[in-house]
Design an enzyme around this catalytic site. Structure first.
Site, short mmCIF file in Angstrom:
data_model
loop_
_atom_site.label_atom_id
_atom_site.label_comp_id
_atom_site.label_asym_id
_atom_site.label_seq_id
_atom_site.Cartn_x
_atom_site.Cartn_y
_atom_site.Cartn_z
CB SER A 103 40.96 34.06 2.91
OG SER A 103 40.32 32.42 2.66
N GLY A 146 37.28 22.99 10.21
CA GLY A 146 37.43 24.41 10.84
C GLY A 146 37.36 24.63 12.63
CG ASP A 166 34.86 32.81 3.76
OD1 ASP A 166 33.48 32.94 3.69
OD2 ASP A 166 35.76 32.48 2.45
N1 SAM Z 1 38.08 32.05 2.70
C1 SAM Z 1 38.27 31.64 1.39
C2 SAM Z 1 38.94 32.30 0.63
O1 SAM Z 1 38.30 33.27 1.57
O2 SAM Z 1 39.38 32.48 -0.17
C3 SAM Z 1 36.75 30.66 0.80
C4 SAM Z 1 36.41 29.72 1.63
S1 SAM Z 1 34.87 29.00 1.25
C5 SAM Z 1 33.66 30.31 1.26
C6 SAM Z 1 33.96 27.78 2.80
C7 SAM Z 1 34.98 26.76 2.77
O3 SAM Z 1 34.70 25.82 3.62
C8 SAM Z 1 34.99 25.44 1.32
O4 SAM Z 1 36.50 25.39 0.72
C9 SAM Z 1 34.18 24.05 1.74
O5 SAM Z 1 34.81 23.22 1.58
C10 SAM Z 1 34.57 24.75 3.52
N2 SAM Z 1 34.12 23.98 4.20
C11 SAM Z 1 33.05 23.71 3.98
N3 SAM Z 1 32.79 23.47 6.12
C12 SAM Z 1 33.59 23.12 6.36
C13 SAM Z 1 34.22 23.12 7.73
N4 SAM Z 1 33.14 22.48 8.73
N5 SAM Z 1 35.70 22.83 8.45
C14 SAM Z 1 36.21 23.29 7.17
N6 SAM Z 1 35.75 23.53 6.03
C15 SAM Z 1 34.93 23.24 5.51
#
Ligand code: SAM
Length: 279
Positions: A103, A146, A166
């Site tokens: 993304s 995030g 996401d």
């Molecule tokens: N948005 C990306 C894409 O579409 O290419 C994929 C994201 S993946 C579904 C979710 C990501 O959120 C992972 O890399 C994970 O490490 C991260 N993550 C998990 N908890 C989080 C948080 N509280 N804040 C930020 N990132 C987090």
């Protein structure tokens, strides 16, 4: 402790829906010259190699983006063409689809000089990859939560706002936390466009999120879902996006995009588009 790594899932059917919606929303907002503050609250590592061990292990891209790639650009309508062009560019015009953008890279590819991009990633390794990637360009990277990070940054200094939320939903409380953050973010910036991805699960856990949004203050919430026609017995059977304040005509254009890739020879899904919360 975070264990989810998007490299196992990059380019799957859910990414096709999510990144298609993300690109369409951004491009539609860009119909006006005002700058857009783009936020990616769960950014991942930005670029994925579909030849990697992780990707090969699940082969999820085979049933996702590789189906679209194999069908070729002429089988896809106008709103898919900017995405196909990015894929061609990132794969240096070759016939193989080896590199897939996450993304943040989709945001970076489509943004204009007056738009900004802010990303968050909590996983240490993914955060390092993201920071290395961002070093090449003007992208803000925060290696922190995030959801709270987004709230801290709102309202943005630019006139318009586009947020992608996401999460990996590794803990059940994520569903409620996302709904709560959406409500708080919306109170700080009511005109913002918010895209929230969620998995559709055999457990039905995603209903926690949808119900909380229905019960909350946010209005103009569109729900786009794709459901696998041959779902697994357990786990993820579909992919959903909530779109708050979609640009006018977004629902019809996204529905058309998804209809084009829903067939048996492509994603083999059924697609629905409804207002979860109307005006
Ligand atoms: N948005 C990306 C894409 O579409 O290419 C994929 C994201 S993946 C579904 C979710 C990501 O959120 C992972 O890399 C994970 O490490 C991260 N993550 C998990 N908890 C989080 C948080 N509280 N804040 C930020 N990132 C987090």
């Amino acid at each position: 402790m975070l264990s989810y790594l998007h490299g196992f899932h990059a380019g799957n059917f859910a990414d096709v829906q999510k990144h298609g919606a993300q690109a369409l929303a951004l491009r539609m907002l860009q119909a006006k010259p005002a700058g857009i503050a783009c936020f990616d609250t769960h950014a991942g590592s930005a670029l994925y190699d579909l030849r990697s061990e992780r990707s090969q292990k699940t082969a999820e891209a085979e049933q996702g983006i590789r189906k679209l790639w194999a069908a070729g650009p002429s089988s896809l309508g106008e709103d898919w063409q900017p995405l196909v062009n990015v894929l061609a560019d990132i794969n240096q015009g070759g016939s193989a689809l080896d590199q897939y953008p996450g993304s943040p890279e989709w945001f970076r590819r489509f943004r204009r000089p007056q738009d900004s991009l802010t990303t968050f990633e909590l996983h240490p390794t993914e955060g390092r990859h993201l920071a290395d990637w961002a070093g090449r360009d003007k992208v803000r990277v925060f290696r922190e939560d995030g959801l709270s990070g987004l709230l801290r940054q709102l309202p943005p200094p630019l006139p318009r706002l586009l947020v992608l939320i996401d999460p990996s939903y590794e803990v059940k409380s994520d569903y409620g936390a996302v709904a709560d953050t959406l409500a708080r973010a919306w109170r700080k910036c009511r005109h913002g466009v918010y895209l929230v991805w969620y998995p559709i699960l055999t457990s039905g856990l995603e209903q926690t999120l949808k119900q909380a949004v229905v019960n909350g203050p946010v209005t103009r919430v569109l729900s786009s879902e794709i459901h696998l026609k041959c779902p697994p017995d357990r786990g993820m059977t579909g992919s959903g996006m909530l779109v708050v304040n979609p640009p006018w005509g977004f629902d019809e254009r996204l529905a058309a995009m998804l209809a084009e890739v829903s067939g048996e020879e492509c994603l083999n899904v059924s697609a629905t588009m409804d207002w979860l919360v109307p005006e």
